[in-house]
Design a protein around this motif. Structure first.
Motif, PDB file in Angstrom:
ATOM      1  N   VAL A   1     -95.497 -16.631 -25.402  1.00 48.00           N
ATOM      2  CA  VAL A   1     -96.034 -17.828 -26.038  1.00 48.00           C
ATOM      3  C   VAL A   1     -97.581 -17.860 -25.407  1.00 48.00           C
ATOM      4  CG1 VAL A   1     -95.791 -20.384 -25.890  1.00 48.00           C
ATOM      5  CG2 VAL A   1     -93.574 -19.128 -26.038  1.00 48.00           C
ATOM      6  N   VAL A   2     -98.274 -18.454 -26.437  1.00 47.30           N
ATOM      7  CA  VAL A   2     -99.882 -18.542 -25.939  1.00 47.30           C
ATOM      8  C   VAL A   2    -100.074 -19.991 -26.092  1.00 47.30           C
ATOM      9  CG1 VAL A   2    -100.477 -16.085 -26.222  1.00 47.30           C
ATOM     10  CG2 VAL A   2    -100.858 -17.562 -28.194  1.00 47.30           C
ATOM     11  N   ARG A   3     -99.269 -20.645 -27.018  1.00 42.62           N
ATOM     12  CA  ARG A   3     -99.461 -22.198 -27.225  1.00 42.62           C
ATOM     13  C   ARG A   3     -98.364 -22.686 -27.413  1.00 42.62           C
ATOM     14  NH1 ARG A   3    -102.820 -25.098 -32.174  1.00 42.62           N
ATOM     15  NH2 ARG A   3    -102.644 -27.025 -31.197  1.00 42.62           N
ATOM     16  N   SER A   4     -98.015 -24.126 -26.752  1.00 41.71           N
ATOM     17  CA  SER A   4     -96.943 -24.940 -27.025  1.00 41.71           C
ATOM     18  C   SER A   4     -96.701 -25.451 -28.145  1.00 41.71           C
ATOM     19  CB  SER A   4     -96.402 -25.509 -25.718  1.00 41.71           C
ATOM     20  OG  SER A   4     -97.893 -26.445 -25.636  1.00 41.71           O
ATOM     21  N   PRO A   5     -95.613 -26.065 -28.607  1.00 39.84           N
ATOM     22  CA  PRO A   5     -94.553 -26.656 -28.064  1.00 39.84           C
ATOM     23  C   PRO A   5     -93.445 -25.472 -27.489  1.00 39.84           C
ATOM     24  CG  PRO A   5     -94.393 -27.267 -29.970  1.00 39.84           C
ATOM     25  CD  PRO A   5     -95.810 -26.764 -29.870  1.00 39.84           C
ATOM     26  N   ALA A   6     -93.580 -24.208 -28.057  1.00 45.48           N
ATOM     27  CA  ALA A   6     -92.534 -23.457 -27.559  1.00 45.48           C
ATOM     28  C   ALA A   6     -92.552 -23.107 -26.111  1.00 45.48           C
ATOM     29  CB  ALA A   6     -92.613 -22.262 -28.559  1.00 45.48           C
ATOM     30  N   THR A   7     -91.611 -22.611 -25.668  1.00 44.59           N
ATOM     31  CA  THR A   7     -91.699 -22.313 -24.139  1.00 44.59           C
ATOM     32  C   THR A   7     -91.045 -20.893 -23.792  1.00 44.59           C
ATOM     33  OG1 THR A   7     -89.761 -23.464 -23.883  1.00 44.59           O
ATOM     34  CG2 THR A   7     -91.812 -24.659 -23.274  1.00 44.59           C
ATOM     35  N   GLU A   8     -90.258 -20.402 -24.909  1.00 45.57           N
ATOM     36  CA  GLU A   8     -89.604 -19.330 -24.756  1.00 45.57           C
ATOM     37  C   GLU A   8     -90.225 -18.236 -25.532  1.00 45.57           C
ATOM     38  OE1 GLU A   8     -86.943 -18.589 -22.879  1.00 45.57           O
ATOM     39  OE2 GLU A   8     -87.239 -20.631 -22.187  1.00 45.57           O
ATOM     40  N   PRO A   9     -90.118 -16.964 -25.102  1.00 46.14           N
ATOM     41  CA  PRO A   9     -90.914 -15.875 -26.120  1.00 46.14           C
ATOM     42  C   PRO A   9     -90.061 -15.560 -27.276  1.00 46.14           C
ATOM     43  CG  PRO A   9     -89.977 -14.843 -24.060  1.00 46.14           C
ATOM     44  CD  PRO A   9     -89.723 -16.520 -23.994  1.00 46.14           C
ATOM     45  N   LEU A  10     -90.730 -14.818 -28.281  1.00 46.82           N
ATOM     46  CA  LEU A  10     -89.869 -14.360 -29.265  1.00 46.82           C
ATOM     47  C   LEU A  10     -88.794 -13.435 -28.988  1.00 46.82           C
ATOM     48  CD1 LEU A  10     -92.955 -13.750 -31.763  1.00 46.82           C
ATOM     49  CD2 LEU A  10     -91.233 -15.698 -31.734  1.00 46.82           C
ATOM     50  N   ASN A  11     -87.881 -13.078 -29.618  1.00 51.12           N
ATOM     51  CA  ASN A  11     -86.830 -12.235 -29.534  1.00 51.12           C
ATOM     52  C   ASN A  11     -87.509 -10.667 -30.048  1.00 51.12           C
ATOM     53  OD1 ASN A  11     -84.974 -14.087 -28.585  1.00 51.12           O
ATOM     54  ND2 ASN A  11     -84.580 -14.669 -30.582  1.00 51.12           N
ATOM     55  N   GLY A  12     -87.359  -9.779 -28.852  1.00 51.50           N
ATOM     56  CA  GLY A  12     -87.571  -8.408 -29.253  1.00 51.50           C
ATOM     57  C   GLY A  12     -86.909  -7.870 -30.138  1.00 51.50           C
ATOM     58  N   LEU A  13     -86.832  -6.845 -31.047  1.00 53.47           N
ATOM     59  CA  LEU A  13     -86.311  -5.991 -31.975  1.00 53.47           C
ATOM     60  C   LEU A  13     -86.353  -4.507 -31.703  1.00 53.47           C
ATOM     61  CD1 LEU A  13     -86.916  -7.894 -35.318  1.00 53.47           C
ATOM     62  CD2 LEU A  13     -84.567  -8.036 -33.943  1.00 53.47           C
ATOM     63  N   PRO A  14     -85.299  -3.781 -31.696  1.00 50.47           N
ATOM     64  CA  PRO A  14     -85.705  -2.358 -31.654  1.00 50.47           C
ATOM     65  C   PRO A  14     -86.505  -1.670 -32.964  1.00 50.47           C
ATOM     66  CG  PRO A  14     -83.273  -2.928 -31.731  1.00 50.47           C
ATOM     67  CD  PRO A  14     -83.989  -4.128 -32.005  1.00 50.47           C
ATOM     68  N   VAL A  15     -87.431  -0.926 -32.689  1.00 52.56           N
ATOM     69  CA  VAL A  15     -88.302  -0.474 -33.923  1.00 52.56           C
ATOM     70  C   VAL A  15     -88.790   1.046 -33.524  1.00 52.56           C
ATOM     71  CG1 VAL A  15     -90.402  -0.975 -32.681  1.00 52.56           C
ATOM     72  CG2 VAL A  15     -90.406  -0.901 -35.087  1.00 52.56           C
ATOM     73  N   LYS A  16     -88.701   1.747 -34.797  1.00 53.44           N
ATOM     74  CA  LYS A  16     -89.099   3.194 -34.491  1.00 53.44           C
ATOM     75  C   LYS A  16     -89.979   3.410 -35.975  1.00 53.44           C
ATOM     76  CE  LYS A  16     -84.940   5.197 -36.541  1.00 53.44           C
ATOM     77  NZ  LYS A  16     -83.792   5.802 -36.195  1.00 53.44           N
ATOM     78  N   GLU A  17     -90.595   4.729 -35.680  1.00 56.03           N
ATOM     79  CA  GLU A  17     -91.362   5.164 -37.075  1.00 56.03           C
ATOM     80  C   GLU A  17     -90.689   6.616 -36.812  1.00 56.03           C
ATOM     81  OE1 GLU A  17     -95.652   5.937 -38.605  1.00 56.03           O
ATOM     82  OE2 GLU A  17     -95.478   5.426 -36.428  1.00 56.03           O
ATOM     83  N   SER A  18     -90.090   6.669 -38.231  1.00 60.38           N
ATOM     84  CA  SER A  18     -89.219   8.072 -38.640  1.00 60.38           C
ATOM     85  C   SER A  18     -89.933   8.483 -40.078  1.00 60.38           C
ATOM     86  CB  SER A  18     -87.868   7.583 -38.614  1.00 60.38           C
ATOM     87  OG  SER A  18     -87.122   8.802 -39.041  1.00 60.38           O
ATOM     88  N   ASN A  19     -90.236   9.806 -40.264  1.00 60.21           N
ATOM     89  CA  ASN A  19     -90.779  10.126 -41.163  1.00 60.21           C
ATOM     90  C   ASN A  19     -91.813   9.267 -42.125  1.00 60.21           C
ATOM     91  OD1 ASN A  19     -88.931  12.357 -41.311  1.00 60.21           O
ATOM     92  ND2 ASN A  19     -87.189  10.997 -41.952  1.00 60.21           N
ATOM     93  N   GLY A  20     -92.736   8.896 -41.122  1.00 64.08           N
ATOM     94  CA  GLY A  20     -93.827   7.952 -41.507  1.00 64.08           C
ATOM     95  C   GLY A  20     -93.562   6.596 -42.121  1.00 64.08           C
ATOM     96  N   ARG A  21     -92.343   6.018 -41.731  1.00 64.66           N
ATOM     97  CA  ARG A  21     -91.977   4.784 -42.027  1.00 64.66           C
ATOM     98  C   ARG A  21     -91.498   3.983 -40.582  1.00 64.66           C
ATOM     99  NH1 ARG A  21     -92.977   3.529 -47.069  1.00 64.66           N
ATOM    100  NH2 ARG A  21     -91.137   2.255 -47.377  1.00 64.66           N
ATOM    101  N   ILE A  22     -91.478   2.854 -40.895  1.00 65.64           N
ATOM    102  CA  ILE A  22     -91.234   1.850 -39.698  1.00 65.64           C
ATOM    103  C   ILE A  22     -89.870   1.284 -40.131  1.00 65.64           C
ATOM    104  CG2 ILE A  22     -92.088  -0.254 -38.551  1.00 65.64           C
ATOM    105  CD1 ILE A  22     -94.993   0.354 -39.122  1.00 65.64           C
ATOM    106  N   VAL A  23     -89.024   1.202 -39.161  1.00 66.65           N
ATOM    107  CA  VAL A  23     -87.768   0.848 -39.204  1.00 66.65           C
ATOM    108  C   VAL A  23     -87.677  -0.088 -38.125  1.00 66.65           C
ATOM    109  CG1 VAL A  23     -85.194   1.480 -39.383  1.00 66.65           C
ATOM    110  CG2 VAL A  23     -87.025   2.805 -40.436  1.00 66.65           C
TER     111      VAL A  23
END
Length: 142
Positions: free
Chosen positions: A115-137
């Motif tokens: 968070v860089v500006r409220s009213p939110a106080t909790e960070p965003l939920n992270g997601l698994p990510v990878k680049e495979s064969n030139g594609r983002i998944v």
């Protein structure tokens, strides 16, 4: 015979008005459409597109999947859900590497999820990510 409590018309109308205003306040803190959309992020791996779409030091917002992907200067990808942690609104604006929630003005760093500006106080939920064969998944199982 015991006396029954008397409720004046004024008291009754005041109660009805307070109840209506409270209901409007609760509705204002929900996502558009009346329901929180915190479960609107991917539940399985999603092909987001070509890896070249996310530049080093930049970020890309994938609105249709409620995901943001950033790439650090050294090429490492990170992904986050773009469902605001304040009220569950989908975040639909990216300015540079700052995500802006138009529901209440919360802002998040797309590279860290913080968070860089409220009213939110909790960070965003992270997601698994990878680049495979030139594609983002991104998403569980990625």
């Amino acid at each position: 015979m015991p006396a029954r409590p008397f409720t004046s018309r004024r008291t009754l109308l005041r109660g009805a008005a307070v109840t209506s205003v409270a209901g409007l306040g609760a509705a204002a803190c929900q996502a558009p459409g009346g329901a929180a959309t915190a479960d609107a992020t991917p539940t399985a791996p999603v092909d987001l597109g070509a890896g070249s779409e996310v530049a080093e030091g930049g970020a890309r917002l994938y609105r249709e999947h409620n995901v943001v992907v950033s790439r650090s200067a050294d090429g490492v990808l990170k992904a986050y859900s773009t469902i605001c942690t304040h009220a569950g609104c989908p975040i639909d604006r990216l300015q540079g590497t700052t995500l802006v929630c138009t529901c209440h003005g919360s802002e998040f760093d797309a590279a860290t999820g913080k968070v860089v500006r409220s009213p939110a106080t909790e960070p965003l939920n992270g997601l698994p990510v990878k680049e495979s064969n030139g594609r983002i998944v991104a998403g569980p199982g990625a």
